[in-house]
Design an enzyme around this catalytic site. Structure first.
Site, PDB file in Angstrom:
ATOM      1  N   GLU A 121     -21.302  -4.866  60.519  1.00 19.89           N
ATOM      2  CA  GLU A 121     -20.784  -5.590  59.348  1.00 19.89           C
ATOM      3  C   GLU A 121     -20.712  -7.087  59.640  1.00 19.89           C
ATOM      4  O   GLU A 121     -20.254  -7.519  60.714  1.00 19.89           O
ATOM      5  CB  GLU A 121     -19.376  -5.065  58.972  1.00 19.89           C
ATOM      6  CG  GLU A 121     -18.775  -5.867  57.810  1.00 19.89           C
ATOM      7  CD  GLU A 121     -17.589  -5.211  57.121  1.00 19.89           C
ATOM      8  OE1 GLU A 121     -17.229  -4.069  57.466  1.00 19.89           O
ATOM      9  OE2 GLU A 121     -17.021  -5.861  56.218  1.00 19.89           O
ATOM     10  N   ASP A 173     -12.720   7.665  57.360  1.00 21.19           N
ATOM     11  CA  ASP A 173     -12.379   6.477  58.157  1.00 21.19           C
ATOM     12  C   ASP A 173     -11.030   6.699  58.841  1.00 21.19           C
ATOM     13  O   ASP A 173     -10.071   7.146  58.194  1.00 21.19           O
ATOM     14  CB  ASP A 173     -12.266   5.279  57.200  1.00 21.19           C
ATOM     15  CG  ASP A 173     -12.894   4.020  57.751  1.00 21.19           C
ATOM     16  OD1 ASP A 173     -13.373   4.038  58.901  1.00 21.19           O
ATOM     17  OD2 ASP A 173     -12.927   3.024  57.008  1.00 21.19           O
ATOM     18  N   ASP A 210     -11.481   3.010  54.604  1.00 23.07           N
ATOM     19  CA  ASP A 210     -10.121   2.493  54.401  1.00 23.07           C
ATOM     20  C   ASP A 210     -10.127   1.339  53.385  1.00 23.07           C
ATOM     21  O   ASP A 210      -9.071   0.823  53.014  1.00 23.07           O
ATOM     22  CB  ASP A 210      -9.444   2.113  55.725  1.00 23.07           C
ATOM     23  CG  ASP A 210     -10.173   1.022  56.480  1.00 23.07           C
ATOM     24  OD1 ASP A 210     -11.224   0.532  55.999  1.00 23.07           O
ATOM     25  OD2 ASP A 210      -9.686   0.644  57.574  1.00 23.07           O
ATOM     26  N   SER A 211     -11.323   0.977  52.879  1.00 22.80           N
ATOM     27  CA  SER A 211     -11.408   0.082  51.721  1.00 22.80           C
ATOM     28  C   SER A 211     -10.655   0.706  50.551  1.00 22.80           C
ATOM     29  O   SER A 211     -10.290   0.001  49.596  1.00 22.80           O
ATOM     30  CB  SER A 211     -12.871  -0.176  51.338  1.00 22.80           C
ATOM     31  OG  SER A 211     -13.594   1.040  51.261  1.00 22.80           O
TER      32      SER A 211
HETATM   33  O1  KIV Z   1     -13.762   0.938  54.596  1.00 21.95           O
HETATM   34  C1  KIV Z   1     -14.953   0.840  54.253  1.00 21.95           C
HETATM   35  O2  KIV Z   1     -15.320   1.060  53.096  1.00 21.95           O
HETATM   36  C2  KIV Z   1     -15.918   0.465  55.274  1.00 21.95           C
HETATM   37  C3  KIV Z   1     -17.331   0.196  54.850  1.00 21.95           C
HETATM   38  C4  KIV Z   1     -17.440  -0.985  53.997  1.00 21.95           C
HETATM   39  C5  KIV Z   1     -18.251   0.161  56.011  1.00 21.95           C
HETATM   40  O3  KIV Z   1     -15.580   0.382  56.399  1.00 21.95           O
END
Ligand code: KIV
Length: 269
Positions: A186, A87, A48-49
């Site tokens: 994390e 995600d 979700d990044s």
């Molecule tokens: O959303 C994301 O990219 C993440 C990773 C950084 C683990 O959760």
């Protein structure tokens, strides 16, 4: 293992058992997924990044399930050897276990993901149990969980005092018991990540958690240095692609302005 053998939950468990490091990276589009696969990445996460590095949101909270599915579909068209993880975005699994199963199912059915990731430990036990009961592999994510931004009061390192550290070890053990195939750690101290890694049989994948995890994950844009105005401590820039892109576009702008592009070489006679 032959180079093209598909990565599955069994592969990553075997890698932990052999002490072989696991490489995970985010991807949000088809071509990047092809390049990551070519480079030997084992787990591709459509995180979700996405919201922050592709869609321009301030944080991950506004990301919708439809947006994640759209990008998981694009990545899945690369047919990566890597295992593809989607995600679950904020509020796609928190309200009820039923929501969670339905939405996790959509990531596999419509997006062609092979597993889902969700944030949270003990408080997500029912949700993890329900998704696992539908035979959907779950990667957990504990420590600094960006979807809890407002509850944490910012992006702060977690598990710094002994009680919080103990709780994170217990959460990782519970997530293993519940059937998660791996857990992202994390933003926690390195010594705590080492302790958790030793305390569970499932692989730990670290980001800002030191080198003693079973694997590492980074956001692809951070690794490539797409925007390198601010570099968090845990990010290593392997390139400065943003500067190179700006240079190339600036050259194009000046060539068009002064009429040197297109020249004869790039025109039909
Ligand atoms: O959303 C994301 O990219 C993440 C990773 C950084 C683990 O959760």
């Amino acid at each position: 293992m032959g180079h093209r053998d598909k990565i599955t939950v069994n592969t990553v468990h075997a890698m932990k058992a052999r002490g072989e490091k696991i490489v995970m990276l985010t991807a949000y589009d088809y071509q990047t997924a092809l390049l990551e696969d070519r480079a030997g990445v084992e787990l591709i996460l459509v995180g979700d990044s996405l919201g922050m590095v592709v869609l321009g949101y301030d944080n991950t909270l506004p990301v919708t399930l439809e947006e994640i599915i759209h990008h998981v579909k694009a990545v899945s068209r690369a047919h990566p050897r890597a295992m593809l993880i989607g995600d679950l975005p904020f509020m796609s699994y928190q309200a009820s276990a039923e929501d969670a199963v339905r939405n996790a199912g959509r990531l596999l059915k419509e997006g062609r993901a092979e597993a889902v990731k969700l944030e949270g430990g003990k408080r997500m036990a029912n949700v993890v149990r329900a998704i696992r009961a539908a035979d959907i592999p779950v990667m957990a994510h504990i420590g600094l969980t960006p979807q809890s931004l407002h509850q944490m009061g910012g992006y702060h390192v977690q598990g710094k005092d002994p009680a919080a550290a103990r709780e994170l070890v217990e959460e990782a053990q519970l997530l293993e018991e519940l059937g998660c195939f791996a857990v992202v750690l994390e933003g926690i101290p390195r010594a705590l990540a080492r302790k958790i890694t030793a305390a569970v049989n499932i692989p730990t994948i670290g980001i800002g958690a030191g080198s003693d995890c079973d694997g590492q994950v980074l956001v692809i844009n951070d690794l490539l240095g797409v925007m390198d105005d601010f570099t968090p401590k845990f990010v290593k820039r392997y390139a400065h692609i943003g500067q190179e892109i700006t240079r190339a576009i600036s050259d194009y702008v000046s060539d068009v302005k002064d009429g040197s592009f297109p020249d004869n070489e790039h025109s039909y006679s």
